[in-house]
Design a protein around this motif. Sequence first.
Motif, PDB file in Angstrom:
ATOM      1  N   LEU A 182      -8.402   4.781   4.238  1.00  0.00           N
ATOM      2  CA  LEU A 182      -9.691   5.411   5.056  1.00  0.00           C
ATOM      3  C   LEU A 182     -10.654   5.433   3.668  1.00  0.00           C
ATOM      4  O   LEU A 182     -11.830   5.110   3.890  1.00  0.00           O
ATOM      5  CB  LEU A 182      -9.869   5.480   6.661  1.00  0.00           C
ATOM      6  N   ILE A 183     -11.024   6.715   3.394  1.00  0.00           N
ATOM      7  CA  ILE A 183     -11.481   7.175   2.544  1.00  0.00           C
ATOM      8  C   ILE A 183     -12.031   6.105   1.327  1.00  0.00           C
ATOM      9  O   ILE A 183     -13.319   6.082   1.084  1.00  0.00           O
ATOM     10  CB  ILE A 183     -11.198   8.460   2.060  1.00  0.00           C
ATOM     11  N   PRO A 184     -10.747   5.380   0.665  1.00  0.00           N
ATOM     12  CA  PRO A 184     -11.555   4.415   0.000  1.00  0.00           C
ATOM     13  C   PRO A 184     -12.624   3.417   0.845  1.00  0.00           C
ATOM     14  O   PRO A 184     -13.553   2.548   0.271  1.00  0.00           O
ATOM     15  CB  PRO A 184     -10.520   3.647  -0.963  1.00  0.00           C
ATOM     16  N   TYR A 185     -11.465   2.865   1.893  1.00  0.00           N
ATOM     17  CA  TYR A 185     -12.276   2.129   2.978  1.00  0.00           C
ATOM     18  C   TYR A 185     -14.013   1.744   3.208  1.00  0.00           C
ATOM     19  O   TYR A 185     -14.675   1.488   2.857  1.00  0.00           O
ATOM     20  CB  TYR A 185     -11.554   2.053   3.734  1.00  0.00           C
ATOM     21  N   MET A 186     -13.510   3.496   3.603  1.00  0.00           N
ATOM     22  CA  MET A 186     -15.241   3.705   4.226  1.00  0.00           C
ATOM     23  C   MET A 186     -16.121   3.645   2.434  1.00  0.00           C
ATOM     24  O   MET A 186     -17.881   2.980   2.892  1.00  0.00           O
ATOM     25  CB  MET A 186     -15.479   5.233   5.165  1.00  0.00           C
ATOM     26  N   THR A 208      -6.088  -2.047   7.666  1.00  0.00           N
ATOM     27  CA  THR A 208      -3.955  -2.516   8.912  1.00  0.00           C
ATOM     28  C   THR A 208      -3.432  -1.632   8.358  1.00  0.00           C
ATOM     29  O   THR A 208      -2.315  -1.645   9.094  1.00  0.00           O
ATOM     30  CB  THR A 208      -4.540  -3.749   8.410  1.00  0.00           C
ATOM     31  N   MET A 209      -3.169  -1.181   7.370  1.00  0.00           N
ATOM     32  CA  MET A 209      -2.330  -0.601   6.253  1.00  0.00           C
ATOM     33  C   MET A 209      -1.981   0.415   6.912  1.00  0.00           C
ATOM     34  O   MET A 209      -1.010   1.333   7.551  1.00  0.00           O
ATOM     35  CB  MET A 209      -2.190  -0.045   4.988  1.00  0.00           C
ATOM     36  N   PHE A 210      -3.367   1.198   7.227  1.00  0.00           N
ATOM     37  CA  PHE A 210      -3.095   2.848   7.933  1.00  0.00           C
ATOM     38  C   PHE A 210      -2.736   3.319   9.831  1.00  0.00           C
ATOM     39  O   PHE A 210      -1.786   3.386   9.871  1.00  0.00           O
ATOM     40  CB  PHE A 210      -5.607   3.032   8.488  1.00  0.00           C
ATOM     41  N   PHE A 211      -3.354   1.471  10.802  1.00  0.00           N
ATOM     42  CA  PHE A 211      -3.330   1.457  11.435  1.00  0.00           C
ATOM     43  C   PHE A 211      -1.213   0.885  11.758  1.00  0.00           C
ATOM     44  O   PHE A 211      -0.599   1.145  12.635  1.00  0.00           O
ATOM     45  CB  PHE A 211      -3.516   0.404  12.052  1.00  0.00           C
ATOM     46  N   THR A 212      -0.927   0.333  10.392  1.00  0.00           N
ATOM     47  CA  THR A 212       0.881  -0.191  10.545  1.00  0.00           C
ATOM     48  C   THR A 212       0.879   0.691  10.328  1.00  0.00           C
ATOM     49  O   THR A 212       2.409   0.938  10.811  1.00  0.00           O
ATOM     50  CB  THR A 212       0.465  -1.226   9.746  1.00  0.00           C
ATOM     51  N   ALA A 213       1.257   1.651   9.122  1.00  0.00           N
ATOM     52  CA  ALA A 213       1.624   3.315   9.085  1.00  0.00           C
ATOM     53  C   ALA A 213       1.715   3.788  10.256  1.00  0.00           C
ATOM     54  O   ALA A 213       2.836   4.451  10.055  1.00  0.00           O
ATOM     55  CB  ALA A 213       1.038   3.804   7.439  1.00  0.00           C
ATOM     56  N   VAL A 214       0.589   3.782  10.675  1.00  0.00           N
ATOM     57  CA  VAL A 214       0.551   5.185  12.287  1.00  0.00           C
ATOM     58  C   VAL A 214       0.937   4.790  12.904  1.00  0.00           C
ATOM     59  O   VAL A 214       1.876   5.259  14.324  1.00  0.00           O
ATOM     60  CB  VAL A 214      -0.947   5.524  12.350  1.00  0.00           C
ATOM     61  N   LEU A 215       1.279   2.966  13.731  1.00  0.00           N
ATOM     62  CA  LEU A 215       1.847   2.735  14.473  1.00  0.00           C
ATOM     63  C   LEU A 215       3.760   2.924  14.112  1.00  0.00           C
ATOM     64  O   LEU A 215       4.423   3.267  14.848  1.00  0.00           O
ATOM     65  CB  LEU A 215       2.032   1.691  14.550  1.00  0.00           C
ATOM     66  N   ALA A 216       4.211   2.810  13.208  1.00  0.00           N
ATOM     67  CA  ALA A 216       5.045   3.031  12.558  1.00  0.00           C
ATOM     68  C   ALA A 216       5.385   4.488  13.036  1.00  0.00           C
ATOM     69  O   ALA A 216       7.315   4.837  13.061  1.00  0.00           O
ATOM     70  CB  ALA A 216       5.284   3.012  11.320  1.00  0.00           C
ATOM     71  N   ARG A 217       4.861   5.245  12.663  1.00  0.00           N
ATOM     72  CA  ARG A 217       4.929   6.969  12.535  1.00  0.00           C
ATOM     73  C   ARG A 217       5.514   7.088  14.583  1.00  0.00           C
ATOM     74  O   ARG A 217       6.174   7.694  14.405  1.00  0.00           O
ATOM     75  CB  ARG A 217       4.122   7.413  11.797  1.00  0.00           C
ATOM     76  N   GLY A 276      -9.204  -3.849  12.626  1.00  0.00           N
ATOM     77  CA  GLY A 276      -7.234  -5.212  11.810  1.00  0.00           C
ATOM     78  C   GLY A 276      -6.466  -4.314  12.537  1.00  0.00           C
ATOM     79  O   GLY A 276      -5.224  -4.778  12.559  1.00  0.00           O
ATOM     80  N   THR A 277      -6.656  -3.464  13.682  1.00  0.00           N
ATOM     81  CA  THR A 277      -5.710  -2.798  14.590  1.00  0.00           C
ATOM     82  C   THR A 277      -4.391  -4.385  15.478  1.00  0.00           C
ATOM     83  O   THR A 277      -3.577  -3.532  15.314  1.00  0.00           O
ATOM     84  CB  THR A 277      -5.948  -1.875  15.899  1.00  0.00           C
ATOM     85  N   GLY A 278      -4.787  -4.774  15.862  1.00  0.00           N
ATOM     86  CA  GLY A 278      -4.546  -6.373  16.093  1.00  0.00           C
ATOM     87  C   GLY A 278      -3.178  -6.835  15.319  1.00  0.00           C
ATOM     88  O   GLY A 278      -1.809  -7.104  15.622  1.00  0.00           O
ATOM     89  N   LEU A 279      -3.670  -6.794  13.500  1.00  0.00           N
ATOM     90  CA  LEU A 279      -2.774  -7.337  12.862  1.00  0.00           C
ATOM     91  C   LEU A 279      -1.667  -6.127  12.360  1.00  0.00           C
ATOM     92  O   LEU A 279      -0.278  -6.461  11.569  1.00  0.00           O
ATOM     93  CB  LEU A 279      -3.468  -7.793  11.798  1.00  0.00           C
ATOM     94  N   ALA A 280      -2.040  -4.843  12.900  1.00  0.00           N
ATOM     95  CA  ALA A 280      -0.625  -3.848  12.846  1.00  0.00           C
ATOM     96  C   ALA A 280       0.478  -4.586  12.475  1.00  0.00           C
ATOM     97  O   ALA A 280       1.824  -4.335  12.411  1.00  0.00           O
ATOM     98  CB  ALA A 280      -1.108  -3.049  12.499  1.00  0.00           C
ATOM     99  N   PHE A 281       0.691  -5.057  13.801  1.00  0.00           N
ATOM    100  CA  PHE A 281       1.416  -5.381  14.457  1.00  0.00           C
ATOM    101  C   PHE A 281       2.682  -6.017  13.803  1.00  0.00           C
ATOM    102  O   PHE A 281       3.703  -6.048  13.771  1.00  0.00           O
ATOM    103  CB  PHE A 281       1.215  -6.088  16.282  1.00  0.00           C
ATOM    104  N   PRO A 282       1.334  -7.531  13.690  1.00  0.00           N
ATOM    105  CA  PRO A 282       3.265  -8.410  12.407  1.00  0.00           C
ATOM    106  C   PRO A 282       3.011  -7.539  11.566  1.00  0.00           C
ATOM    107  O   PRO A 282       4.273  -8.259  10.882  1.00  0.00           O
ATOM    108  CB  PRO A 282       2.021  -9.500  12.544  1.00  0.00           C
ATOM    109  N   CYS A 283       1.815  -7.000  10.689  1.00  0.00           N
ATOM    110  CA  CYS A 283       2.416  -6.248   9.508  1.00  0.00           C
ATOM    111  C   CYS A 283       3.899  -5.491  10.008  1.00  0.00           C
ATOM    112  O   CYS A 283       4.528  -4.956   8.886  1.00  0.00           O
ATOM    113  CB  CYS A 283       1.273  -5.576   9.543  1.00  0.00           C
ATOM    114  N   LEU A 284       3.743  -4.790  10.980  1.00  0.00           N
ATOM    115  CA  LEU A 284       5.080  -4.263  11.071  1.00  0.00           C
ATOM    116  C   LEU A 284       6.276  -5.081  10.760  1.00  0.00           C
ATOM    117  O   LEU A 284       7.340  -3.901  10.396  1.00  0.00           O
ATOM    118  CB  LEU A 284       5.298  -3.441  12.633  1.00  0.00           C
ATOM    119  N   LEU A 285       6.027  -5.710  10.921  1.00  0.00           N
ATOM    120  CA  LEU A 285       7.517  -6.134  10.843  1.00  0.00           C
ATOM    121  C   LEU A 285       7.992  -5.731   9.293  1.00  0.00           C
ATOM    122  O   LEU A 285       9.112  -5.597   8.990  1.00  0.00           O
ATOM    123  CB  LEU A 285       7.818  -7.328  11.046  1.00  0.00           C
ATOM    124  N   PHE A 286       7.120  -6.824   8.200  1.00  0.00           N
ATOM    125  CA  PHE A 286       7.435  -5.906   6.728  1.00  0.00           C
ATOM    126  C   PHE A 286       7.543  -4.556   6.123  1.00  0.00           C
ATOM    127  O   PHE A 286       8.372  -4.497   5.475  1.00  0.00           O
ATOM    128  CB  PHE A 286       5.441  -6.328   6.420  1.00  0.00           C
TER     129      PHE A 286
END
Length: 350
Positions: free
Chosen positions: A73-77, A128-137, A174-184
């Motif tokens: 998120l720091i690079p993103y912002m 999306t990567m941020f929210f995917t990782a946080v969701l998985a954790r 992109g929080t919603g896209l974290a759910f399909p990316c969670l599969l990967f």
Amino acid sequence: MTAAKTRSVAIDLVRVIAIIGVVARHVWYDPDGIVAQVVCPWAIAVFFVLTGYLWSSRRDLEGEVKNRFRNLLIPYMTWLVVIGVPFFTWAFIHFSDKRLEVLALMAATAYGSQLMVVPFSACWFFTTMFFTAVLARYLERYPRRVTWVVLAVTLLITSAPGSIPKVLWFLPLGTGLAFPCLLFLVFGQELRRHRARITRPLTTGLLVIGVGAVAVALGASHNLAGTLIEVKNSTYGFPVLGLVSGAVIGLGLVLVAEGLDPIVPSRIGPAVVQVASTSTFVMFLHPCILFLMRGDEDAGTWPQFLASLLGSFALALLFLRLRIFSWLTGVWAPRVPAGTAVQPAAKDPV
């Protein structure tokens, strides 16, 4: 002092291949073109597969948030400002009679970069990567079957007819896209769990890639309306198989790279690691170069590809060598191949 981090050459080789694939996809953007047909099914999936494969069980939710915030998120912002200020200044001047539309674009960019195209093409990936990782954790606090239930519900949504899958696209950042990316990511975790049983990674990896490639050739990467899989746009290919085939190809690439790792000359390892370390910078910068080069021209060209790829790599490597602009590179400590003797860094990166 900041100690250097060791890196797997095999994993970084996969990362470099994926970066090249993403840049090629953005250069030759035609969804019916050969580049899109070959790259889209796996290029984004493999980044999430790698995240799952390298998953650390020792980190808690708070540590996950802090780590991903710093690296993603720091690079993103930072890049959102670096890209957005000149872009929207130009847009206000160039489209002086459409300033309300430009303001709408600004709002859309702040809401979620998955809604945008060049020069913001890759920004969505980082949130999306941020929210995917946080969701998985977060899901780790529950039995593993809960994660599989979440994935099953996600597959139902992505396989639904009409515009239902687009529900995931409209959520902010992109929080919603974290759910399909969670599969990967979960596929990557499962590969790590069973990796010790795979004694011939090169052969197994080639077979796994072959299975994924056959599925793609038979139409897995297109949904029932014929639209190519593009997670950013909330199109997921043939129900279930579109996402799974991308994950499978990602798994195969990891295994092939690890199978080749022992025969990679040791002098090549540091170069691979350094190039892979540029991934954040390259992902953000290459669409900007394309935007400046392309103008009104939609068709991609080899000069555009080489300039956007090599130009991004070269500038990123320069910054890494000088250890400056960590907020842009996302690299906070020097990185070296695993097994390399490392001296502590003389000072923290700027």
